[in-house]
Motif scaffolding. Structure first.
Motif, short mmCIF file in Angstrom:
data_model
loop_
_atom_site.label_atom_id
_atom_site.label_comp_id
_atom_site.label_asym_id
_atom_site.label_seq_id
_atom_site.Cartn_x
_atom_site.Cartn_y
_atom_site.Cartn_z
N LEU A 150 0.85 -1.20 0.00
CA LEU A 150 0.00 0.00 0.00
C LEU A 150 0.88 1.24 0.00
N ALA A 151 0.49 2.25 -0.75
CA ALA A 151 1.18 3.53 -0.75
C ALA A 151 0.15 4.64 -0.83
N GLY A 152 0.50 5.80 -0.34
CA GLY A 152 -0.45 6.91 -0.35
C GLY A 152 0.24 8.25 -0.28
N VAL A 153 -0.48 9.29 -0.66
CA VAL A 153 -0.04 10.68 -0.51
C VAL A 153 -1.00 11.36 0.45
N VAL A 154 -0.45 11.95 1.48
CA VAL A 154 -1.25 12.56 2.55
C VAL A 154 -1.01 14.06 2.58
N LYS A 155 -2.09 14.80 2.68
CA LYS A 155 -2.03 16.26 2.79
C LYS A 155 -2.06 16.66 4.26
N ALA A 156 -1.16 17.54 4.66
CA ALA A 156 -1.13 18.05 6.03
C ALA A 156 -1.31 19.56 6.01
N GLN A 157 -2.13 20.04 6.90
CA GLN A 157 -2.33 21.48 7.06
C GLN A 157 -1.88 21.87 8.46
N HIS A 158 -1.04 22.88 8.53
CA HIS A 158 -0.46 23.27 9.81
C HIS A 158 -0.37 24.78 9.91
N GLN A 159 -0.06 25.26 11.11
CA GLN A 159 -0.08 26.71 11.36
C GLN A 159 1.28 27.36 11.19
N ASP A 160 2.35 26.57 11.22
CA ASP A 160 3.69 27.14 11.09
C ASP A 160 4.52 26.23 10.19
N GLU A 161 5.83 26.45 10.19
CA GLU A 161 6.70 25.71 9.30
C GLU A 161 6.78 24.22 9.64
N SER A 162 6.54 23.88 10.89
CA SER A 162 6.62 22.48 11.30
C SER A 162 5.31 21.77 11.04
N PHE A 163 5.38 20.65 10.36
CA PHE A 163 4.16 19.88 10.06
C PHE A 163 3.92 18.77 11.07
N ARG A 164 4.84 18.59 12.01
CA ARG A 164 4.71 17.47 12.95
C ARG A 164 3.46 17.59 13.83
N ASP A 165 3.08 18.81 14.13
CA ASP A 165 1.87 19.04 14.92
C ASP A 165 0.75 19.57 14.02
N ALA A 166 0.60 18.95 12.87
CA ALA A 166 -0.37 19.40 11.88
C ALA A 166 -1.78 19.44 12.45
N LEU A 167 -2.54 20.45 12.05
CA LEU A 167 -3.93 20.54 12.48
C LEU A 167 -4.75 19.39 11.92
N SER A 168 -4.42 18.99 10.71
CA SER A 168 -5.15 17.88 10.09
C SER A 168 -4.25 17.14 9.12
#
Length: 556
Positions: A42-60
């Motif tokens: 299985l492979a996938g592409v995931v979209k992340a939305q975040h408030q700053d430059e770091s995506f580790r704590d992405a809002l979604s």
């Protein structure tokens, strides 16, 4: 880069990405999924939305494209009409689904003025919104160069120790077990090997998944070890390939001699040469070739003598070896596999075709394709005409329940090209329900899904839409919407809404649909120049598809 350097935040994000893909996969219909006796990657592409430059704590985090599959077409089955998918590996299917998603978002941006990921810029091109990033996930190690690494790399949390244990027990204990029973024991029995693997695994790694043990047993049964196979059969010296010719000044970089693996002499995972070299034999080798039976006391005495005086058997260091790939080096690649015993079997950083038997394929390995996407963007040539900047992946997440090395992944995807993107390489411990395990066979079908309103999920078999009739095979209804021809049609449709006049001044209107696929791709001058630079310096062996396969147009 080291596996142990992944922080808790990195792990949490990697697990979010993995679970996001697993949840979407579980929601898809059963059609195209493996049966109880099959497996699929299985492979996938995931979209992340975040408030700053770091995506580790992405809002979604939200998966926007998904793919499964492990098949590709041989050269004899390629179509000059662009109506079949040549490569149906999960990574490629996910990427093709992602291209459909991008086309739909660009189309929405120009037709309605709204898009979840894009904002409009000058000259009719779009660019990603701030703090929107994309992340690639794979439930397995990509085929090709990323799959070549020392078995000790996977350490106590992987398969390396498990495989070494099987090898060690076969080499040091087989002769004593044979003597004690006085009969010939067939150590190639698959159930015995599985028991050995599972017993050791349960003692040393109580927390590891049951499926991983079964997978390990399969690998032990099928993969060759160093100077012999798992069945204990000695490989003749003549099997060593000595006919390979290298260009002047070019030597193969192997796991044993390449600094690309970031291994140094004296470290716990440095391999160097195999313990057993040509012309040398251990006590185990001598004992292994003795035919023990009730009627052959001399052989029993010989083997017992080895057992009594051969305390060194227990001191013999495990032979060092690597995980091997079935992906073959391109004929135009100056770095060919030496195919020497142990760690010197493969060269590293070489371009390879997809693994497989029968009709040879022209499709390059997933490691090579990921390296290209990382260097020039995952969007490809046509979409680069509609975007202001390339789309790069911010991270690559691998489900680490199969043999996997972060160092090898970095070498294969990032380290081979200077100046490319630097995605964060992460691993998730969350297992995939349909991962390879035991003696299961690969599923013949592939699934592609993307976050679009029309025909969001499709099932492919041998590069075509499952169940399509011969009559409908050459129509839009009968083709996969991720094949080259249909992606070209989506490109033409999108360009008509927001033409980039500097590239299509002489090809607008009716002429655009008559332009050959290769000609439209050649108009992406910025992309082609970037790819040319990468290719000339780092991937000069990359072969173009035959021109006859690129002459089709958007017309039916």
């Amino acid at each position: 880069m080291s596996i142990t350097q992944q922080s808790e935040n990195d792990t949490r994000f990697a697990d979010r990405v993995a679970n996001c893909c697993y949840a979407k996969y579980a929601s898809l219909p059963k059609t195209g999924k493996p049966s109880s006796r099959e497996w699929t990657p299985l492979a996938g592409v995931v979209k992340a939305q975040h408030q700053d430059e770091s995506f580790r704590d992405a809002l979604s985090v939200e998966v926007v494209a998904l793919g499964t599959g492990s098949k590709c077409l041989g050269r004899s089955k390629l179509s000059p009409r662009g109506d079949v998918v040549n490569d149906s590996h999960a990574e490629v299917m996910a990427r093709r689904g992602f291209l459909r998603y991008l086309y739909c978002e660009i189309h929405a941006m120009h037709s309605t003025g709204r898009s979840e990921i894009f904002e409009r810029v000058i000259q009719g091109r779009c660019r990603l919104k701030s703090f929107v990033t994309f992340h690639f996930f794979a439930s397995h190690t990509p085929c090709g160069d990323a799959s070549i690494f020392p078995k000790s790399d996977v350490g106590s949390e992987g398969f390396g120790d498990c495989l070494e244990v099987v090898r060690g027990r076969i080499e040091t204990n087989q002769h004593s077990e044979l003597v004690s029973t006085g009969t010939k024991t067939n150590m190639t029995n698959s159930s015995q090997l599985s028991d050995i693997v599972e017993d050791k695994s349960s003692n040393t790694r109580q927390t590891f998944e049951r499926d991983s043990k079964e997978t390990c047993a399969t690998i032990c049964k099928k993969r060759k070890l160093s100077h012999e196979t798992i069945e204990g059969k000695k490989c003749p010296d003549l099997s060593i390939n000595t006919s390979i010719k290298y260009e002047k000044g070019i030597l193969p970089q192997t796991v044993g001699n390449s600094d690309l693996t970031h291994l140094i002499p004296g470290s716990h995972n440095y391999l160097g040469e195999s313990n057993v070299t040509r012309g040398e034999r251990t006590n185990t080798d001598a004992c292994k070739n003795i035919n023990i039976s009730h009627n052959n006391s001399n052989d029993e005495d010989k083997c017992r003598k080895h057992s009594e005086t051969g305390a060194s058997l227990r001191k013999v260091k495990p032979r060092k070896d690597i995980f091997r790939t079935g992906a073959k080096c391109l004929p135009t690649e100056p770095r060919q596999d030496p195919k020497l015993p142990g760690v010197q079997y493969h060269t590293v950083a070489a371009l390879r075709t997809k693994p497989g038997r029968g009709d040879p394929t022209l499709s390059l390995s997933c490691s090579d394709k990921l390296a290209r996407w990382n260097a020039v963007g995952i969007q490809g040539a046509l979409l680069s005409l509609l975007l202001s900047v390339p789309v790069h992946l911010s991270s690559i997440v691998i489900a680490r329940v199969c043999p996997h090395s972060q160092e090898a992944l970095h070498r294969a995807v990032v380290g081979r090209v200077d100046g490319g993107s630097q995605p964060l390489l992460l691993h998730s411990q969350v297992p995939f329900v349909d991962a390879r395990q035991g003696d299961k066979q690969p599923c013949a079908a592939s699934i592609v899904w993307c976050d679009v309103s029309h025909r969001s999920v499709e099932v492919a078999v041998e590069g075509r839409k499952q169940g399509v009739t011969k009559k409908a095979a050459h129509t839009t209804a009968g083709r996969l919407l991720v094949c080259k021809k249909e992606l070209l049609r989506q490109f033409v449709s999108t360009v008509s809404l927001a033409p980039c006049t500097e590239h299509f001044a002489d090809a607008l209107g009716d002429k655009l649909v008559n332009c050959p696929y290769w000609e439209l791709k050649s108009r992406a001058q910025e992309y082609q120049l970037s790819w040319k630079r990468v290719r000339e310096v780092h991937m000069h062996a990359w072969a173009d598809k035959p021109p006859g396969l690129l002459q089709f147009t958007a017309l039916d």
